[in-house]
Enzyme design. Structure first.
Site, mmCIF file in Angstrom:
data_model
loop_
_atom_site.group_PDB
_atom_site.id
_atom_site.type_symbol
_atom_site.label_atom_id
_atom_site.label_comp_id
_atom_site.label_asym_id
_atom_site.label_seq_id
_atom_site.Cartn_x
_atom_site.Cartn_y
_atom_site.Cartn_z
ATOM 1 N N LYS A 191 1.953 -5.674 11.376
ATOM 2 C CA LYS A 191 2.060 -4.279 11.933
ATOM 3 C C LYS A 191 1.543 -3.897 13.368
ATOM 4 C CE LYS A 191 3.694 -2.415 7.741
ATOM 5 N NZ LYS A 191 3.735 -1.168 6.517
ATOM 6 N N ALA B 50 -8.010 -0.628 6.244
ATOM 7 C CA ALA B 50 -7.959 -0.124 7.472
ATOM 8 C C ALA B 50 -6.933 -0.889 8.298
ATOM 9 C CB ALA B 50 -9.281 -0.179 8.170
ATOM 10 N N ASN C 156 -13.458 -0.012 4.081
ATOM 11 C CA ASN C 156 -12.943 -1.245 4.433
ATOM 12 C C ASN C 156 -13.817 -2.203 4.062
ATOM 13 O OD1 ASN C 156 -10.397 -2.579 4.994
ATOM 14 N ND2 ASN C 156 -11.581 -3.341 7.018
HETATM 15 P P1 NAP Z 1 -2.819 -5.575 6.284
HETATM 16 O O1 NAP Z 1 -2.785 -5.026 7.835
HETATM 17 O O2 NAP Z 1 -3.151 -7.099 6.335
HETATM 18 O O3 NAP Z 1 -4.370 -4.964 6.033
HETATM 19 C C1 NAP Z 1 -4.730 -5.199 4.617
HETATM 20 C C2 NAP Z 1 -6.057 -4.600 4.210
HETATM 21 O O4 NAP Z 1 -6.716 -5.059 3.115
HETATM 22 C C3 NAP Z 1 -7.408 -4.667 5.312
HETATM 23 O O5 NAP Z 1 -7.972 -3.520 5.247
HETATM 24 C C4 NAP Z 1 -8.184 -5.591 4.555
HETATM 25 O O6 NAP Z 1 -9.424 -5.680 4.873
HETATM 26 C C5 NAP Z 1 -7.916 -5.199 3.213
HETATM 27 N N1 NAP Z 1 -8.247 -6.675 2.451
HETATM 28 C C6 NAP Z 1 -7.502 -7.901 2.256
HETATM 29 N N2 NAP Z 1 -8.255 -8.699 1.365
HETATM 30 C C7 NAP Z 1 -9.203 -7.921 0.972
HETATM 31 C C8 NAP Z 1 -10.296 -8.454 0.090
HETATM 32 N N3 NAP Z 1 -9.990 -9.615 -0.545
HETATM 33 N N4 NAP Z 1 -11.301 -7.586 0.019
HETATM 34 C C9 NAP Z 1 -11.052 -6.287 0.323
HETATM 35 N N5 NAP Z 1 -10.168 -5.995 1.347
HETATM 36 C C10 NAP Z 1 -9.289 -6.774 1.664
HETATM 37 O O7 NAP Z 1 -1.780 -5.023 5.553
HETATM 38 P P2 NAP Z 1 -0.969 -3.605 5.690
HETATM 39 O O8 NAP Z 1 0.109 -3.898 6.547
HETATM 40 O O9 NAP Z 1 -2.001 -2.443 5.804
HETATM 41 O O10 NAP Z 1 -0.552 -3.697 4.236
HETATM 42 C C11 NAP Z 1 -1.272 -3.290 3.161
HETATM 43 C C12 NAP Z 1 -0.652 -3.370 1.854
HETATM 44 O O11 NAP Z 1 0.361 -1.946 1.788
HETATM 45 C C13 NAP Z 1 0.414 -4.329 1.544
HETATM 46 O O12 NAP Z 1 0.621 -4.827 0.039
HETATM 47 C C14 NAP Z 1 1.740 -3.778 1.859
HETATM 48 O O13 NAP Z 1 2.763 -4.344 1.179
HETATM 49 C C15 NAP Z 1 1.517 -2.292 1.329
HETATM 50 N N6 NAP Z 1 2.480 -1.482 1.687
HETATM 51 C C16 NAP Z 1 3.300 -0.734 1.268
HETATM 52 C C17 NAP Z 1 4.153 0.247 1.787
HETATM 53 C C18 NAP Z 1 5.104 1.029 0.951
HETATM 54 O O14 NAP Z 1 5.948 1.721 1.504
HETATM 55 N N7 NAP Z 1 4.957 0.969 -0.521
HETATM 56 C C19 NAP Z 1 4.133 0.497 3.258
HETATM 57 C C20 NAP Z 1 3.327 -0.307 3.921
HETATM 58 C C21 NAP Z 1 2.441 -1.288 3.335
HETATM 59 P P3 NAP Z 1 -10.153 -6.284 6.138
HETATM 60 O O15 NAP Z 1 -9.850 -5.712 7.303
HETATM 61 O O16 NAP Z 1 -11.686 -6.752 5.902
HETATM 62 O O17 NAP Z 1 -9.397 -7.708 6.358
#
Ligand code: NAP
Length: 255
Positions: free
Chosen positions: A65, A126, A149
């Site tokens: 994103k 985050a 985060n």
């Molecule tokens: P992203 O930009 O990749 O961010 C992922 C987040 O998860 C980061 O804060 C990351 O922390 C953290 N993370 C990943 N692996 C981790 C671990 N092992 N331990 C601790 N923290 C961890 O993803 P995003 O775009 O924000 O999306 C996140 C989720 O929301 C996805 O599953 C997506 O499908 C869902 N979502 C759903 C909707 C809906 O309409 N329902 C809309 C948007 C998103 P770091 O910064 O430390 O890497």
């Protein structure tokens, strides 16, 4: 047939193609909306190719994103405010970047009669989704917002960008999970607060460990992200076609 896509990695869990098929059927529009698994270093190339071969619009999910924000030629005000893009509208040679996550979340909360005003909110994660929803959450005038985060620098940056607090330690009314971690393996924090409303952006299998965690931490209510997914998708559809699908019908069909 008009070509639309969802770009992400991973992508297999997503039900967005089913949603857009429902919206299209309801609105009597023919579209071909496909999930596209994008290699982590290939986002620009894949989007360029999709546009060059007739793609008219797309959704963008994790982890792209913020890259989508950089990619867009023009940004809507809400995409600009969040610093993340989840919707592309391809018009001639221009790529417009929008963000429908915030409005999707707020519309789902309204359906669930959840009011954020004067509440203390904790956001877990985050990344792009946290960025997308923060401006809309702030508009609801909560008392405080805290961000937690794994990578502290990213939490600090987000907190600075949006004037929020960082870390944990307060009593929370509302906890939003924007990560896709396994809460049984990767999360050990004890959350303070009574009668907390837990809201997960994930749904299906990916919601299970958060649900389990919430159920053992003073949960008043626990929600998954399917309602938000439907609402943000409907808003993207509206941006592409100028017709707003009736989401209550779709909620019934995918529940
Ligand atoms: P992203 O930009 O990749 O961010 C992922 C987040 O998860 C980061 O804060 C990351 O922390 C953290 N993370 C990943 N692996 C981790 C671990 N092992 N331990 C601790 N923290 C961890 O993803 P995003 O775009 O924000 O999306 C996140 C989720 O929301 C996805 O599953 C997506 O499908 C869902 N979502 C759903 C909707 C809906 O309409 N329902 C809309 C948007 C998103 P770091 O910064 O430390 O890497």
């Amino acid at each position: 047939m008009q070509q639309y896509a969802l770009f992400g990695n991973p992508i297999s869990h997503s039900v967005s193609p089913q949603l857009h098929a429902e919206f299209a059927l309801q609105c009597n529009i023919k579209i071909n909306y496909q999930k596209m698994l994008v290699p982590l270093d290939q986002f620009k190339n894949v989007v360029d190719h999709f546009r060059a071969t007739g793609g008219l619009g797309a959704n963008v999910t994790a982890p792209f994103k913020t890259q989508a924000f950089e990619y867009a030629d023009q940004l809507t005000a809400r995409a600009m405010a969040s610093g993340a893009v989840n919707t592309f509208i391809f018009k001639n040679t221009i790529c417009i970047g929008d963000n429908t996550d915030g409005i999707g979340l707020i519309r789902d909360l309204q359906q669930k009669n959840i009011v954020l005003r004067d509440k203390t909110i904790l956001i877990l994660g985050a990344g792009g989704a946290a960025r997308g929803i923060l401006p809309s959450i702030i508009d609801e005038k909560p008392r405080d917002i805290f961000i937690y985060n794994r990578t502290i620098e990213k939490a600090k940056q987000l907190a600075e960008d949006f004037g929020c607090g960082c870390g944990c330690g307060c009593e929370y009314d509302f906890v939003i999970n924007t990560t896709h971690i396994n809460f049984q393996k990767d999360f050990s924090m004890d959350l303070a607060g009574k009668n907390i409303i837990f809201y997960d952006l994930n749904y299906g299998e990916r919601h299970k460990t958060f649900h389990h965690y919430a159920a053992s931490h003073n949960a008043k209510k626990i929600f998954d992200g399917l309602g938000m997914l439907i609402e943000q998708g409907a808003e993207s559809f509206y941006q592409w076609f100028g017709i707003m699908p009736d989401t209550t019908l779709v909620r019934r069909n995918v529940a």
